[in-house]
Scaffold this active site. Structure first.
Site, short mmCIF file in Angstrom:
data_model
loop_
_atom_site.label_atom_id
_atom_site.label_comp_id
_atom_site.label_asym_id
_atom_site.label_seq_id
_atom_site.Cartn_x
_atom_site.Cartn_y
_atom_site.Cartn_z
N LEU A 26 -16.69 11.94 -2.59
CA LEU A 26 -17.61 10.85 -2.27
C LEU A 26 -16.87 9.52 -2.41
O LEU A 26 -16.58 9.08 -3.52
CB LEU A 26 -18.83 10.89 -3.19
CG LEU A 26 -19.56 12.25 -3.25
CD1 LEU A 26 -20.78 12.15 -4.16
CD2 LEU A 26 -19.96 12.72 -1.85
N ARG A 33 -18.89 -4.64 -7.80
CA ARG A 33 -18.43 -5.30 -9.03
C ARG A 33 -16.92 -5.48 -9.07
O ARG A 33 -16.39 -6.22 -9.90
CB ARG A 33 -18.92 -4.51 -10.24
CG ARG A 33 -20.39 -4.78 -10.57
CD ARG A 33 -20.85 -4.00 -11.77
NE ARG A 33 -21.13 -2.60 -11.44
CZ ARG A 33 -21.45 -1.68 -12.34
NH1 ARG A 33 -21.51 -2.00 -13.63
NH2 ARG A 33 -21.72 -0.44 -11.97
N LYS A 40 -13.36 0.14 -3.17
CA LYS A 40 -13.07 0.50 -4.56
C LYS A 40 -12.10 1.65 -4.68
O LYS A 40 -11.17 1.62 -5.50
CB LYS A 40 -14.36 0.83 -5.31
CG LYS A 40 -14.12 1.17 -6.76
CD LYS A 40 -15.40 1.31 -7.56
CE LYS A 40 -16.08 2.64 -7.33
NZ LYS A 40 -17.16 2.87 -8.31
N THR A 99 -25.70 9.34 -3.41
CA THR A 99 -24.74 10.44 -3.48
C THR A 99 -25.28 11.72 -2.84
O THR A 99 -24.53 12.49 -2.25
CB THR A 99 -24.36 10.70 -4.94
OG1 THR A 99 -25.56 10.90 -5.70
CG2 THR A 99 -23.59 9.53 -5.52
N ARG A 353 18.51 -4.67 -3.30
CA ARG A 353 17.52 -4.58 -2.22
C ARG A 353 17.72 -3.28 -1.44
O ARG A 353 18.71 -2.56 -1.63
CB ARG A 353 17.65 -5.81 -1.33
CG ARG A 353 17.29 -7.10 -2.06
CD ARG A 353 17.68 -8.33 -1.29
NE ARG A 353 16.96 -8.43 -0.03
CZ ARG A 353 17.26 -9.33 0.91
NH1 ARG A 353 18.27 -10.17 0.74
NH2 ARG A 353 16.56 -9.36 2.03
N ALA A 400 33.92 -13.51 -8.71
CA ALA A 400 32.69 -14.29 -8.87
C ALA A 400 32.47 -15.25 -7.71
O ALA A 400 33.42 -15.79 -7.14
CB ALA A 400 32.75 -15.07 -10.18
N ALA A 443 41.54 -16.83 -4.01
CA ALA A 443 40.33 -17.54 -4.41
C ALA A 443 40.06 -18.71 -3.48
O ALA A 443 40.97 -19.41 -3.05
CB ALA A 443 40.45 -18.02 -5.84
#
Length: 512
Positions: A26, A33, A40, A99, A353, A400, A443
């Site tokens: 059901l 509420r 719900k 119901t 990700r 880095a 670098a």
């Protein structure tokens, strides 16, 4: 590998299909509420919706037909069922008239006339599959017209009460609005789960009326009708009263979520998983965690996440649909659709990700973001780097501040770094580009052309030094004062030094 507890309980096991059994769920109510545009039964609780938990618990019953009664938000519920239970039949209850009316609509739509019918409310996520199987077996062995799942609770407020006769048999189920003071004192409550003889249920449903406080057809009135007709009605009491709990608002939903969290975490710890703080550890029922894994505080394991044996996850970590290999560690990080290989390390403060793949003993370190990036065995991206659409060979080291510039504004492009290559700090790799095996990138280099294996790629603007600039352009500043003081110390130092300075050797020094 131990799983979180599917269906709010234990393992999800599919029984052999029994064509004489029908399940009716059901799920037509609005749930006013909840104050939500979402029906719900579609509110989530640790890896499944409320409805998803109920369907998972009912699956081991092996019913030949599963019918879900939909009403409010029917299209949303149907779309959800297409994903989680494509074999279920949906039945529309156009007007929500109770119901009993919902069960009658389902019976008419499915044409069920014989066998066993299990009817469940769609908002009881803590139901265990084993409880439902026991309920059905009790009913079928006892030959009752109906068998009701009950529970004893400390506070029965708002719940239907089980009224028994002098011999202890079930006489009726009375909703609180319609109960007398004596009936409200009863602590045995209706769990909203019933098993019926299909033929007797069909007849009783046609006799329901709306003479009650809500003006609805109550399914619970079927019990009184069966008793009045002289048919036996049994009861099966749940060992754990929390299995009967539903959710009418978001506060109750939070309570159910916490109860399910404690159940899942307890099962995992008993299986050999260490949780430093179970109250701040949230694990979906769909997650698997291996023995001797350690889960630190404030960690969420969601979706199809798998954590291997001896792995360390957390603190302050969220993993969604992510695999963490045996002995790997993921610390203070966020991962979506990623694979972390055995012995690999992630974090702290990394963001993996979708499409990120780390091979054995690879490393993604502090403030590193990856997407569609594959790192070979032992490859390292230790800190402050974005790596998108990249293949990094085994043993390669990315310094880095490196940026994999993968997007030209229209399309994404691939960067390939060969085995044991070295990418110097603050470099930009403009895709599509390839750095060969064993090659070095100096670098601060912007790489726009391939760097052959074993070669050094360097692209720097020559440094220009303008002596005395601060004194001329920033007079009176703290910088000017510091420069003047340093110049004075330098002059004094040269004046006091003896001998001659040796000239520097030829060539310049490369940073590795």
């Amino acid at each position: 590998m131990c799983r979180g507890a599917p269906a709010g309980a234990g393992q999800r096991e599919r029984a052999a299909v029994n064509s004489t059994r029908t399940v009716i769920v059901l799920a037509a109510g609005e749930g006013k509420r909840m104050k939500s545009s979402l029906p719900k039964v579609l509110h989530p609780v640790l890896g499944r919706t409320l409805l998803g938990h109920v369907l998972a618990a009912a699956e081991p019953a092996g019913a030949g037909t599963t019918a879900v009664v939909v009403g409010h938000g029917a299209d949303q519920v149907r779309a959800h069922l297409a994903e989680v239970a494509p074999d279920a039949t949906t039945v529309l209850q156009a007007q929500q008239r109770g119901t009993g009316h919902a069960a009658r609509v389902a019976m008419e739509a499915t044409g069920t006339a014989t066998g066993t019918v299990l009817v469940i409310n769609g908002d009881v996520p803590l139901l265990r599959a084993r409880t439902l199987v026991n309920l059905i077996e009790t009913h079928e062995a006892g030959g009752a017209a109906a068998t009701v799942l009950t529970a004893e609770v400390a506070d029965p407020t708002g719940l239907g009460r089980i009224v028994r006769d002098a011999a202890g048999g079930v006489e009726a189920i009375v909703e609180e609005r319609d109960a007398t003071a004596a009936q409200r004192a009863i602590v045995e409550i209706n769990a909203g789960v019933y098993v019926f003889d299909a033929a007797l249920l069909g007849v009783a449903l046609t006799k329901l009326n709306t003479q009650n406080a809500q003006g609805e057809e109550y399914l619970t009135d079927v019990i009184r009708l069966l008793v009045d007709a002289g048919h036996p009605v049994g009861a099966h009491r749940a060992a754990d009263a929390t299995e009967a709990l539903g959710a009418n608002d978001r506060a109750e939903l939070a309570t159910l979520r916490a109860l399910l969290r404690d159940r899942i975490n307890g099962d995992l710890m008993r299986s050999g998983v260490t949780m430093i703080d179970p109250t701040t550890t949230w694990v979906d029922v769909t997650v698997s965690v291996g023995r001797d894994a350690v889960i630190e505080p404030n960690t969420q394991l969601r979706g199809a996440t798998v954590v291997g044996e001896g792995a360390l996850v957390g603190p302050d970590t969220t993993l969604l649909d992510t695999t963490v290999g045996d002995g790997a560690s993921v610390v203070r990080s966020h991962a979506l659709g990623a694979e972390v290989g055995p012995g690999a390390s992630v974090g702290p403060f990394a963001y993996l990700r979708p499409g990120t793949r780390l091979a054995r003993k690879a490393k993604v370190g502090t403030f590193v973001e990856t997407k569609n990036a594959s790192l070979g065995e032992g490859a390292k991206i230790p800190h402050l780097t974005y790596a998108g659409d990249a293949t990094v060979g085994a043993g390669a080291n990315v310094g880095a501040g490196v940026i994999f510039a993968n997007y030209d504004g229209v399309r994404k492009h691939q960067t390939v770094i060969g085995e044991s290559a070295f990418i110097g700090c603050d470099s930009t790799l403009v895709a599509p580009v390839e750095v060969g095996a064993g090659a070095y990138v100096g670098a601060g280099t912007t790489v726009v052309k391939p760097v052959p294996p074993g070669a050094l790629g360097v692209a720097r603007t020559p440094q220009r030094t303008v002596d005395g600039w601060v004194e001329r352009k920033r007079p009176g500043t703290r910088s000017a004062a510091a420069a003047a003081a340093a110049a004075g110390e330098s002059v004094a130092g040269h004046a006091g030094a003896g001998g001659e300075r040796s000239p520097e050797g030829p060539g310049d020094t490369a940073t590795e």
